[in-house]
Design a protein around this motif. Structure first.
Motif, PDB file in Angstrom:
ATOM      1  N   UNK A  17       0.857  -1.216  -0.020  1.00  0.00           N
ATOM      2  CA  UNK A  17       0.097   0.082  -0.101  1.00  0.00           C
ATOM      3  C   UNK A  17       0.865   1.356  -0.071  1.00  0.00           C
ATOM      4  N   UNK A  18       0.235   2.415  -0.731  1.00  0.00           N
ATOM      5  CA  UNK A  18       1.167   3.378  -0.793  1.00  0.00           C
ATOM      6  C   UNK A  18       1.814   4.246   0.592  1.00  0.00           C
ATOM      7  N   UNK A  19       0.682   3.910   1.297  1.00  0.00           N
ATOM      8  CA  UNK A  19       1.063   4.800   2.602  1.00  0.00           C
ATOM      9  C   UNK A  19       1.995   4.153   3.533  1.00  0.00           C
ATOM     10  N   UNK A  20       2.208   2.844   3.299  1.00  0.00           N
ATOM     11  CA  UNK A  20       3.247   2.182   4.068  1.00  0.00           C
ATOM     12  C   UNK A  20       4.345   2.015   3.282  1.00  0.00           C
ATOM     13  N   UNK A  21       4.587   2.384   1.794  1.00  0.00           N
ATOM     14  CA  UNK A  21       5.647   2.266   1.068  1.00  0.00           C
ATOM     15  C   UNK A  21       6.302   3.526   1.330  1.00  0.00           C
ATOM     16  N   UNK A  22       6.010   4.745   2.012  1.00  0.00           N
ATOM     17  CA  UNK A  22       6.712   5.772   2.182  1.00  0.00           C
ATOM     18  C   UNK A  22       7.944   5.739   3.038  1.00  0.00           C
ATOM     19  N   UNK A  23       7.523   4.869   4.352  1.00  0.00           N
ATOM     20  CA  UNK A  23       8.704   4.754   5.079  1.00  0.00           C
ATOM     21  C   UNK A  23       9.859   4.068   4.806  1.00  0.00           C
ATOM     22  N   UNK A  24       9.545   2.710   4.128  1.00  0.00           N
ATOM     23  CA  UNK A  24      10.813   2.148   3.509  1.00  0.00           C
ATOM     24  C   UNK A  24      11.577   3.031   2.401  1.00  0.00           C
ATOM     25  N   UNK A  25      10.991   3.855   1.709  1.00  0.00           N
ATOM     26  CA  UNK A  25      11.363   4.459   0.585  1.00  0.00           C
ATOM     27  C   UNK A  25      12.339   5.435   1.191  1.00  0.00           C
ATOM     28  N   UNK A  26      11.972   6.288   2.372  1.00  0.00           N
ATOM     29  CA  UNK A  26      12.734   7.236   3.057  1.00  0.00           C
ATOM     30  C   UNK A  26      13.927   6.264   3.783  1.00  0.00           C
ATOM     31  N   UNK A  27      13.737   5.260   4.500  1.00  0.00           N
ATOM     32  CA  UNK A  27      14.779   4.571   4.880  1.00  0.00           C
ATOM     33  C   UNK A  27      15.958   4.326   3.542  1.00  0.00           C
ATOM     34  N   UNK A  28      15.392   3.890   2.529  1.00  0.00           N
ATOM     35  CA  UNK A  28      16.179   3.313   1.610  1.00  0.00           C
ATOM     36  C   UNK A  28      16.939   4.629   1.070  1.00  0.00           C
ATOM     37  N   UNK A  29      16.555   5.856   0.714  1.00  0.00           N
ATOM     38  CA  UNK A  29      16.848   6.762   0.451  1.00  0.00           C
ATOM     39  C   UNK A  29      17.876   7.481   1.175  1.00  0.00           C
TER      40      UNK A  29
END
Length: 325
Positions: free
Chosen positions: A58-70
């Motif tokens: 889900x898009x809402x939950x994809x933000x945190x791993x994207x931030x961590x990866x970035x």
């Protein structure tokens, strides 16, 4: 009696507006940090969309791993190149005083500017004052960067919630039009950030290649500085060239001229080739507007105003262009 009531009401409204403006001025640094967080949330959200499609998260939950990866990717790059960057930055800092002394000798031999240099040295702050101010500024910058990062994650997690809260400031019959304006502004800011990132990357790579070819020390550190300074248009490229020219002067006048030529070629390539290709997808800002926006926002808001001058100008132009008729 009715006219008196209207007069009193108008006076109260004016006083309330002035009070809000004064309060906003008191917390202007916080407001700029909020705007920086919004810019970062746009980046996180735009990266979370393809990540969500690939992982079916889900898009809402994809933000945190994207931030961590970035953040992790940036940390990994700094770790891998940390020793090289550290050595070159140290070399750069050690070379600048030598370059300054060499410049003074050249000016002294030519009889130019010696009195000006002596006056500048006499009014320059002491090393202890510089170190104290630098330490304080670094600490404030780290705290501010942390708050902007956390705020960007929160904004990106629930953008609809904050958008709806903002829309409640307008009457219900205006909210649909304002929502379209906010959507357009978000799109323009995203296009600006994408174009700016590409321009910064190209400038950094070209500067590193050019400085490495002519043999300027600390090429990687200087190229990184040029890359970051590119975010501030017109003024940033000029500032980024100064340390490189001072270092190049330690190697001779010919090297300094070649270094100047490298920065001119890089900036001309960015201005006449890269930017025109990218401007088709972003708000086109006239150079004069961009220049005076940096001056105005910098004069009013300080360093944060200089850094955020261009995105603030993009926001203003986009809001005016998309304002409902």
């Amino acid at each position: 009696m009715v006219s008196d009531r209207n007069l009193v009401r108008n006076v109260i409204i004016i006083c309330a507006i002035l009070a809000l403006m004064y309060f906003a001025w008191l917390i202007v640094d916080v407001l700029l940090m909020v705007f920086a967080s919004i810019l970062l949330s746009i980046v996180f959200h735009s990266l979370a969309v393809p990540f969500s499609r690939v992982t079916r998260m889900p898009l809402r939950y994809a933000v945190f791993p994207v931030a961590v990866l970035l953040v992790g990717a940036i940390g990994t790059v700094l770790y891998l190149f940390g020793s090289t960057l550290q050595a070159q930055v140290i070399e750069l800092m050690q070379g600048l005083p030598t370059a300054w002394e060499g410049l003074k000798e050249r000016l002294h031999l030519e009889g130019l500017g010696l009195d000006l240099i002596q006056r500048a040295e006499s009014v320059a702050p002491s090393g202890i004052t510089i170190l104290s101010g630098f330490t304080s500024n670094v600490f404030e910058a780290l705290v501010g960067a942390f708050l902007v990062l956390v705020g960007g994650i929160y904004f990106a997690l629930e953008p609809t919630l904050y958008r709806d809260l903002l829309l409640k400031l307008w009457p219900e019959n205006k909210r649909e039009d304002i929502s379209r304006v906010l959507h357009s502004i978000t799109g323009d800011l995203l296009a600006f950030l994408k174009a700016q990132f590409i321009a910064m990357l190209v400038v950094g790579v070209l500067a590193y290649i050019g400085l490495s070819i002519i043999g300027v020390p600390s090429a990687l550190a200087l190229a990184l500085f040029a890359c970051l300074a590119e975010f501030v248009p017109l003024i940033g490229p000029i500032i980024s060239a100064i340390p490189a020219l001072l270092i190049a002067l330690t190697l001779g006048l010919d090297t300094a001229l070649w270094t100047l030529l490298v920065f001119i070629v890089v900036q001309q390539s960015e201005s006449n080739v890269i930017t025109p290709l990218l401007q088709e997808r972003m708000v086109s800002l006239p150079p004069a507007v961009t220049l005076f926006a940096v001056v105005v926002f910098g004069s009013i808001f300080g360093v944060m105003g200089i850094i955020l001058a261009t995105p603030l100008t993009v926001l203003t132009f986009s809001a005016i262009r998309n304002h409902p008729r």
